[in-house]
Structures are given as structure tokens and as C-alpha cells.
Enzyme design. Structure first.
Site, PDB file in Angstrom:
ATOM      1  N   LYS A   1     -17.883 -12.377  -2.080  1.00 44.35           N
ATOM      2  CA  LYS A   1     -16.146 -12.012  -1.830  1.00 44.35           C
ATOM      3  C   LYS A   1     -15.531 -11.726  -3.341  1.00 44.35           C
ATOM      4  CE  LYS A   1     -14.146 -14.962  -4.169  1.00 44.35           C
ATOM      5  NZ  LYS A   1     -13.609 -15.995  -4.969  1.00 44.35           N
TER       6      LYS A   1
ATOM      7  N   ASP B   1     -13.361 -22.106  -0.664  1.00 48.74           N
ATOM      8  CA  ASP B   1     -13.710 -20.666  -0.379  1.00 48.74           C
ATOM      9  C   ASP B   1     -14.557 -20.702   0.951  1.00 48.74           C
ATOM     10  OD1 ASP B   1     -12.284 -19.540  -2.201  1.00 48.74           O
ATOM     11  OD2 ASP B   1     -14.052 -19.196  -3.629  1.00 48.74           O
TER      12      ASP B   1
END
Ligand code: ATP
Length: 284
Positions: free
Chosen positions: A10, A136
Site C-alpha cells: 500500500k 494497517d
């Protein structure tokens, strides 16, 4: 039976810290999206009731410290699965880079084991489970493009970014996310990025607007600790990247580029002094 899962990296298109909470965590607002640099997980049922992790990468823990191990342990306990699993991690995402490699591996393990063991857990439930492993992980479970609030676990899916090239460059230093948050001081932030501003540019499909809205308040810490990250940003800009930002707590810097003709020049320019450079696409 074997199942395979991809675990993409990401990047944060913006990252803002709103305040420090009483529980010690920081209240954040981030927009995260995936790029097509990915680890690959192979998961196979074992007759013995154990979790075994292997990887070709020599630099990550293969025991209970590995986030994929922790994901397997959590799902086994919570859903009372009396079976074992062998997980092979084919690592491609650089470690401790600000690209959520470990979190994405944990998320992929949750998705893969849900299939391997036929548990039928809905994705939003898996995402909530992921929050127990790291801030996350919930986003990495669902993927896409999302605003993450709270510690990162409250997700709102938004419009995906316009397609473009993403050039990732990781300087040869390791940055600990916990250390960066520990040193973070709200009073030292000169400018806060706008969550609404970035979301609006994405909704409009504007590449230029997206580049203008890039911002990450953790740069106030990492760029001071490691001036080479600032230099890397500067080099990417000079070489012609349209937008440049540090991802997460760093030290990886990414450059967004709309025209393919510019990509080779930027890549070659960076490779002159930075060994780890990747040219990838936005996952849209
Ligand atoms: P984030 O952006 O979420 O802070 P990061 O990209 O900075 O993550 P990771 O690559 O996830 O950092 O690695 C952070 C730490 O987690 C490393 O010290 C590493 O040893 C440990 N770790 C545990 N499991 C894994 C895994 N499967 N892959 C990579 N690192 C792992």
C-alpha cells in the site's frame, strides 16, 4: 489442498495525525491505495495442528513474530480450527519500508485461511479481526482505495486513483513506525493535508489534482532523522515525477508519473544512487 493469495503493497496518498489519544495511539486520517508490487502467499493444510512459516527472504522472522503466523493463530483460535497450516511467503515488498508488507501478508493469510478452511467469514468481519494484528491490516484485508480513520481501522471506500505509474525508491535505512510516531509532535506540523481535498480529486479522476493534494505529516519526523529521504524526494522531483511523497512512516518515497515516456529516465536517474527502485502501476 492449497490456496494462493496476493498481498499487495500500500501507499498513503495522504496521512494526517489529528491528535494523540489517551490510549497512547494517534488518531489518524489517511487515504490508502494499493500498488501492484506484491508478496505471494501459498497456504497448505497440515495434518499436524501447527503453524509453519517459510520464506526465501532471509531478513524476516519465521516464528510467532511473523504477522502471517499471528494471523493464522488468531483465526484458528477465534474460529476453533483444529488444523495446521504451512504458509510460504514469497517476499517482494521491501521490509520496514512504509509499504505495509507485513500487514498485507497478515491480511492475505486471513483471506486465504478463510478459504482453505471454508469458514465463510464475511470480508468486513475479517477486516475487524485484522485490527487486532495491526492498524494497517483492516485496510489490507479489503484493499481498494479507502479513507482510514481512528487508528486506521475505520474504513470508508472511495474512488480509486486515476491510472498512472508509481516509482518506489527505498533508501538503505530501516525506519520503525513506532519510533516515528513516538517522536511525532503535532506542534511541528507546518501544513496538514486535506482528506476531503484528496477524496474530491480522486472522485473527479484528476491526476494533477491528486498530485497537488499529496501530503504526509510523518515527513516532519522522518525527513529530519534521515536527510537522505528529503534528498531522494528532491531527486525524484528534478527527474520529472509529477507528484512525490514519503509513504507511511517511510523511508520509501514514491513518485507519481502520468506519461510512460518519463518513467525510464526517472528510474535510471534514481538507480544511479539508490539500489532499491521499483516501477509499478496503481491498482485501480
Ligand atoms: P507499515 O507501513 O504497516 O508500518 P512497514 O512496511 O513499515 O509497515 P513491514 O514491512 O510490515 O513494515 O515490517 C515491519 C516489521 O515487521 C519488520 O521489523 C519485520 O521484521 C516484521 N515482520 C513480521 N512479519 C513480517 C512479514 N510477514 N513481512 C515483513 N515483515 C514482517
Amino acid at each position: 489442498m492449497k490456496v494462493y493469495e496476493k498481498a499487495p503493497a500500500k501507499i498513503n496518498l495522504m496521512l494526517d495525525v489529528l491528535r494523540k489519544r489517551e490510549d497512547g495511539f494517534h488518531e489518524v486520517e489517511m487515504i490508502m491505495t494499493m500498488v501492484d508490487l506484491a508478496d505471494r502467499l501459498e497456504m497448505e493444510e497440515l495434518s499436524r495442528n501447527t503453524i509453519v512459516i517459510s520464506s526465501q527472504a532471509g531478513y524476516i522472522p519465521l516464528d510467532e513474530k511473523n504477522l502471517a503466523f499471528q494471523a493464522a493463530k488468531l483465526i484458528k483460535e477465534r474460529y476453533k480450527v483444529d488444523k495446521g497450516v504451512y504458509i510460504h511467503l514469497d517476499k517482494k515488498i521491501p521490509v520496514a519500508a512504509g509499504l505495509a508488507g507485513g500487514s498485507s501478508d497478515a491480511a492475505a493469510a486471513l483471506r486465504g485461511l478463510n478459504r482453505l478452511w471454508g469458514l465463510g467469514i464475511p470480508l468486513d468481519e475479517l477486516s475487524r479481526l485484522g485490527a487486532e494484528l495491526g492498524s494497517d491490516v483492516p485496510f489490507c484485508v479489503t484493499g481498494g482505495t479507502a479513507i482510514a480513520r481512528g487508528r486506521g481501522e475505520q474504513l470508508e471506500q472511495i474512488a480509486r486513483p486515476p491510472q498512472c505509474w508509481v516509482i518506489l525508491a527505498k533508501p538503505p535505512i530501516n525506519v520503525s513506525t513506532a519510533d516515528v510516531y513516538g517522536r511525532f509532535r503535532l506542534s511541528q506540523v507546518e501544513q496538514h493535508p486535506s482528506t476531503e481535498g484528496m477524496a474530491a480529486e480522486l472522485a473527479a479522476g484528476s491526476f494533477t489534482g491528486m498530485c497537488q493534494q499529496l501530503g504526509n505529516v510523518l515527513e516532519s519526523v522522518t525527513l529530519k532523522l534521515h536527510p537522505e529521504v528529503e534528498q531522494l524526494k528532491e531527486s525524484m522531483r528534478k527527474l520529472g515525477a509529477d507528484g512525490v511523497l514519503m509513504s507511511g512512516s517511510g523511508p520509501t518515497v514514491f513518485g507519481l508519473v502520468s506519461r510512460e515516456s518519463k518513467v525510464a529516465r526517472i528510474y535510471n536517474g534514481l538507480r544511479g544512487f539508490c539500489k532499491e527502485v521499483y516501477v509499478v502501476r496503481m491498482l485501480t
